[in-house]
Design a protein around this motif. Sequence first.
Motif, PDB file in Angstrom:
ATOM      1  N   ALA A 254       5.981  -3.872   8.066  1.00 15.90           N
ATOM      2  CA  ALA A 254       5.846  -4.000   6.616  1.00 15.90           C
ATOM      3  C   ALA A 254       4.727  -4.969   6.267  1.00 15.90           C
ATOM      4  O   ALA A 254       3.941  -4.730   5.340  1.00 15.90           O
ATOM      5  N   TYR A 255       4.652  -6.066   7.000  1.00 12.11           N
ATOM      6  CA  TYR A 255       3.584  -7.051   6.776  1.00 12.11           C
ATOM      7  C   TYR A 255       2.228  -6.463   7.147  1.00 12.11           C
ATOM      8  O   TYR A 255       1.241  -6.624   6.423  1.00 12.11           O
ATOM      9  N   LEU A 256       2.179  -5.751   8.265  1.00  9.14           N
ATOM     10  CA  LEU A 256       0.913  -5.243   8.795  1.00  9.14           C
ATOM     11  C   LEU A 256       0.339  -4.109   7.945  1.00  9.14           C
ATOM     12  O   LEU A 256      -0.873  -4.050   7.703  1.00  9.14           O
ATOM     13  N   TYR A 257       1.226  -3.224   7.474  1.00  7.99           N
ATOM     14  CA  TYR A 257       0.761  -2.034   6.759  1.00  7.99           C
ATOM     15  C   TYR A 257       1.072  -2.053   5.263  1.00  7.99           C
ATOM     16  O   TYR A 257       0.733  -1.120   4.551  1.00  7.99           O
ATOM     17  N   GLY A 258       1.714  -3.100   4.787  1.00  7.92           N
ATOM     18  CA  GLY A 258       1.926  -3.258   3.360  1.00  7.92           C
ATOM     19  C   GLY A 258       2.975  -2.344   2.772  1.00  7.92           C
ATOM     20  O   GLY A 258       2.731  -1.660   1.775  1.00  7.92           O
ATOM     21  N   TYR A 259       4.172  -2.351   3.355  1.00  8.53           N
ATOM     22  CA  TYR A 259       5.260  -1.524   2.825  1.00  8.53           C
ATOM     23  C   TYR A 259       5.943  -2.238   1.660  1.00  8.53           C
ATOM     24  O   TYR A 259       6.475  -3.335   1.819  1.00  8.53           O
ATOM     25  N   SER A 260       5.953  -1.602   0.520  1.00  8.84           N
ATOM     26  CA  SER A 260       6.677  -2.160  -0.620  1.00  8.84           C
ATOM     27  C   SER A 260       8.173  -1.942  -0.476  1.00  8.84           C
ATOM     28  O   SER A 260       8.981  -2.719  -0.985  1.00  8.84           O
ATOM     29  N   ASN A 261       8.540  -0.864   0.242  1.00  8.98           N
ATOM     30  CA  ASN A 261       9.947  -0.501   0.365  1.00  8.98           C
ATOM     31  C   ASN A 261      10.140   0.269   1.665  1.00  8.98           C
ATOM     32  O   ASN A 261       9.268   1.043   2.074  1.00  8.98           O
ATOM     33  N   VAL A 262      11.283   0.061   2.305  1.00  9.32           N
ATOM     34  CA  VAL A 262      11.653   0.814   3.502  1.00  9.32           C
ATOM     35  C   VAL A 262      13.006   1.468   3.246  1.00  9.32           C
ATOM     36  O   VAL A 262      13.969   0.785   2.891  1.00  9.32           O
ATOM     37  N   PHE A 263      13.076   2.770   3.431  1.00  2.00           N
ATOM     38  CA  PHE A 263      14.304   3.522   3.209  1.00  2.00           C
ATOM     39  C   PHE A 263      15.106   3.624   4.500  1.00  2.00           C
ATOM     40  O   PHE A 263      14.549   3.831   5.577  1.00  2.00           O
ATOM     41  N   ILE A 264      16.415   3.500   4.371  1.00  2.00           N
ATOM     42  CA  ILE A 264      17.345   3.800   5.456  1.00  2.00           C
ATOM     43  C   ILE A 264      18.366   4.793   4.914  1.00  2.00           C
ATOM     44  O   ILE A 264      18.933   4.587   3.837  1.00  2.00           O
ATOM     45  N   ALA A 265      18.553   5.892   5.618  1.00  2.11           N
ATOM     46  CA  ALA A 265      19.413   6.962   5.129  1.00  2.11           C
ATOM     47  C   ALA A 265      20.884   6.606   5.270  1.00  2.11           C
ATOM     48  O   ALA A 265      21.300   5.989   6.249  1.00  2.11           O
ATOM     49  N   SER A 266      21.662   7.002   4.283  1.00  2.00           N
ATOM     50  CA  SER A 266      23.097   6.758   4.295  1.00  2.00           C
ATOM     51  C   SER A 266      23.819   7.783   5.152  1.00  2.00           C
ATOM     52  O   SER A 266      23.539   8.975   5.079  1.00  2.00           O
ATOM     53  N   SER A 267      24.750   7.316   5.955  1.00  5.45           N
ATOM     54  CA  SER A 267      25.569   8.227   6.758  1.00  5.45           C
ATOM     55  C   SER A 267      26.799   8.720   5.999  1.00  5.45           C
ATOM     56  O   SER A 267      27.404   9.714   6.382  1.00  5.45           O
ATOM     57  N   PHE A 268      27.176   8.010   4.942  1.00 11.23           N
ATOM     58  CA  PHE A 268      28.381   8.363   4.198  1.00 11.23           C
ATOM     59  C   PHE A 268      28.061   8.551   2.725  1.00 11.23           C
ATOM     60  O   PHE A 268      27.044   8.068   2.220  1.00 11.23           O
ATOM     61  N   SER A 269      28.946   9.249   2.030  1.00  4.18           N
ATOM     62  CA  SER A 269      28.771   9.451   0.599  1.00  4.18           C
ATOM     63  C   SER A 269      29.419   8.304  -0.169  1.00  4.18           C
ATOM     64  O   SER A 269      30.181   7.503   0.382  1.00  4.18           O
ATOM     65  N   GLU A 270      29.124   8.238  -1.461  1.00  3.53           N
ATOM     66  CA  GLU A 270      29.684   7.180  -2.306  1.00  3.53           C
ATOM     67  C   GLU A 270      31.191   7.310  -2.454  1.00  3.53           C
ATOM     68  O   GLU A 270      31.867   6.360  -2.846  1.00  3.53           O
ATOM     69  N   LYS A 271      31.755   8.481  -2.119  1.00  4.01           N
ATOM     70  CA  LYS A 271      33.205   8.672  -2.195  1.00  4.01           C
ATOM     71  C   LYS A 271      33.921   7.942  -1.061  1.00  4.01           C
ATOM     72  O   LYS A 271      35.106   7.644  -1.168  1.00  4.01           O
TER      73      LYS A 271
ATOM     74  N   HIS B 197       0.795  -1.222   0.000  1.00  4.73           N
ATOM     75  CA  HIS B 197       0.000   0.000   0.000  1.00  4.73           C
ATOM     76  C   HIS B 197       0.834   1.281   0.000  1.00  4.73           C
ATOM     77  O   HIS B 197       0.380   2.314  -0.481  1.00  4.73           O
ATOM     78  N   LYS B 198       2.033   1.231   0.562  1.00  8.39           N
ATOM     79  CA  LYS B 198       2.792   2.474   0.767  1.00  8.39           C
ATOM     80  C   LYS B 198       4.254   2.155   0.990  1.00  8.39           C
ATOM     81  O   LYS B 198       4.672   0.994   0.948  1.00  8.39           O
ATOM     82  N   GLU B 199       5.045   3.206   1.259  1.00  6.21           N
ATOM     83  CA  GLU B 199       6.455   3.047   1.590  1.00  6.21           C
ATOM     84  C   GLU B 199       6.719   3.670   2.959  1.00  6.21           C
ATOM     85  O   GLU B 199       5.923   4.463   3.468  1.00  6.21           O
ATOM     86  N   ALA B 200       7.841   3.301   3.533  1.00 10.19           N
ATOM     87  CA  ALA B 200       8.194   3.796   4.866  1.00 10.19           C
ATOM     88  C   ALA B 200       9.670   4.138   4.894  1.00 10.19           C
ATOM     89  O   ALA B 200      10.425   3.804   3.977  1.00 10.19           O
ATOM     90  N   MET B 201      10.079   4.810   5.963  1.00  8.84           N
ATOM     91  CA  MET B 201      11.511   5.059   6.161  1.00  8.84           C
ATOM     92  C   MET B 201      11.823   5.038   7.649  1.00  8.84           C
ATOM     93  O   MET B 201      10.986   5.369   8.491  1.00  8.84           O
ATOM     94  N   LEU B 202      13.045   4.606   7.946  1.00  8.74           N
ATOM     95  CA  LEU B 202      13.551   4.707   9.305  1.00  8.74           C
ATOM     96  C   LEU B 202      13.896   6.167   9.549  1.00  8.74           C
ATOM     97  O   LEU B 202      14.656   6.773   8.778  1.00  8.74           O
ATOM     98  N   PHE B 203      13.347   6.741  10.599  1.00  5.74           N
ATOM     99  CA  PHE B 203      13.503   8.178  10.830  1.00  5.74           C
ATOM    100  C   PHE B 203      14.023   8.425  12.241  1.00  5.74           C
ATOM    101  O   PHE B 203      13.305   8.260  13.221  1.00  5.74           O
ATOM    102  N   SER B 204      15.296   8.822  12.319  1.00  5.85           N
ATOM    103  CA  SER B 204      15.925   9.099  13.607  1.00  5.85           C
ATOM    104  C   SER B 204      15.858  10.573  13.975  1.00  5.85           C
ATOM    105  O   SER B 204      16.092  10.944  15.122  1.00  5.85           O
ATOM    106  N   GLY B 205      15.555  11.435  12.991  1.00  2.33           N
ATOM    107  CA  GLY B 205      15.592  12.875  13.216  1.00  2.33           C
ATOM    108  C   GLY B 205      16.957  13.478  12.961  1.00  2.33           C
ATOM    109  O   GLY B 205      17.142  14.689  13.107  1.00  2.33           O
ATOM    110  N   GLY B 206      17.937  12.638  12.569  1.00  4.90           N
ATOM    111  CA  GLY B 206      19.277  13.140  12.278  1.00  4.90           C
ATOM    112  C   GLY B 206      19.354  13.747  10.883  1.00  4.90           C
ATOM    113  O   GLY B 206      18.419  13.677  10.083  1.00  4.90           O
ATOM    114  N   LEU B 207      20.502  14.340  10.582  1.00  2.00           N
ATOM    115  CA  LEU B 207      20.690  15.022   9.299  1.00  2.00           C
ATOM    116  C   LEU B 207      20.501  14.077   8.125  1.00  2.00           C
ATOM    117  O   LEU B 207      19.867  14.435   7.112  1.00  2.00           O
ATOM    118  N   ASP B 208      21.038  12.849   8.237  1.00  2.00           N
ATOM    119  CA  ASP B 208      20.889  11.897   7.127  1.00  2.00           C
ATOM    120  C   ASP B 208      19.426  11.530   6.909  1.00  2.00           C
ATOM    121  O   ASP B 208      18.944  11.451   5.774  1.00  2.00           O
TER     122      ASP B 208
END
Length: 269
Positions: free
Chosen positions: A224-241, A120-131
């Motif tokens: 995810a099972y209960l609310y039907g998350y197709s995808n869960v985002f986790i923010a990166s702390s580092f860059s690809e460099k 039904h939707k997507e979700a993300m882990l949200f710590s409140g940090g900059l990432d």
Amino acid sequence: MSKSRIQLHEVIVEKNKINYRYSYSSDLNKYFTNRDDLYISYDSDISAIPKSILAIPWLSNFAVISWFTGSTILIDEVDQDFVECLSILKKAFSETHLDILCKKSDLIVTNLVKNNYQLHKEAMLFSGGLDAWTTFLKHKDKKFDLITIQGSDIELHDDKKVQLIRTSYQENPLLSDLNVHFVSCNFRNFYNQNLEKLINFNYVDWWTLVQHGLALTACSAPLAYLYGYSNVFIASSFSEKENFLWGSSILDNYIKFGNTTITHDGMEF
């Protein structure tokens, strides 16, 4: 089979809380505290969710311990897609942590379950940090469900801070209309510092270098099972460099359970 063994005996659900009953062979005693077993609490009733999904948070924490100690994990049933992704992650981790290759770790599952649920939707882990804010603003049109986990960045017993965070979400016009789920888990408390000695060139800690990406994302599996998350985002702390492996990295993109995928987001910044 390795002589070192870890076994999940029972997944005990009390409406919104999971207690895991498990054991391990005596040679592993030195890695665990005597005061805590692993548990996880949600703000939703999870009692109707299949045990194969509810077992995922437990397995996410013990799988990495198995790799580094050369232990065999015995588990009755768990999600098939999650088990398959663990094989990929183990291979990737062994390219940096070469000792894993020498260990005879194994995972024995009696019943692999293919879970399917409506999305039904997507979700993300949200710590409140900059990432986390970077990922949130980058995808603000998605109207994510937000998942905040106590026991990682937020101290497990610091309920005062959690209440301040709840209030800040309610007062923030960008967040106030979104569904926010609060999860509490003692995944940093059930083991002790002896695990640190298993990591060569350990410059931080077990949580940071090995555990946190898999453990945090796996916490979202029941939701995810209960609310039907197709995808869960986790923010990166580092860059690809900054190309090095630690607990949360581009490898998060291989994590999967049921119909849900994980996205490690924001490395371009």
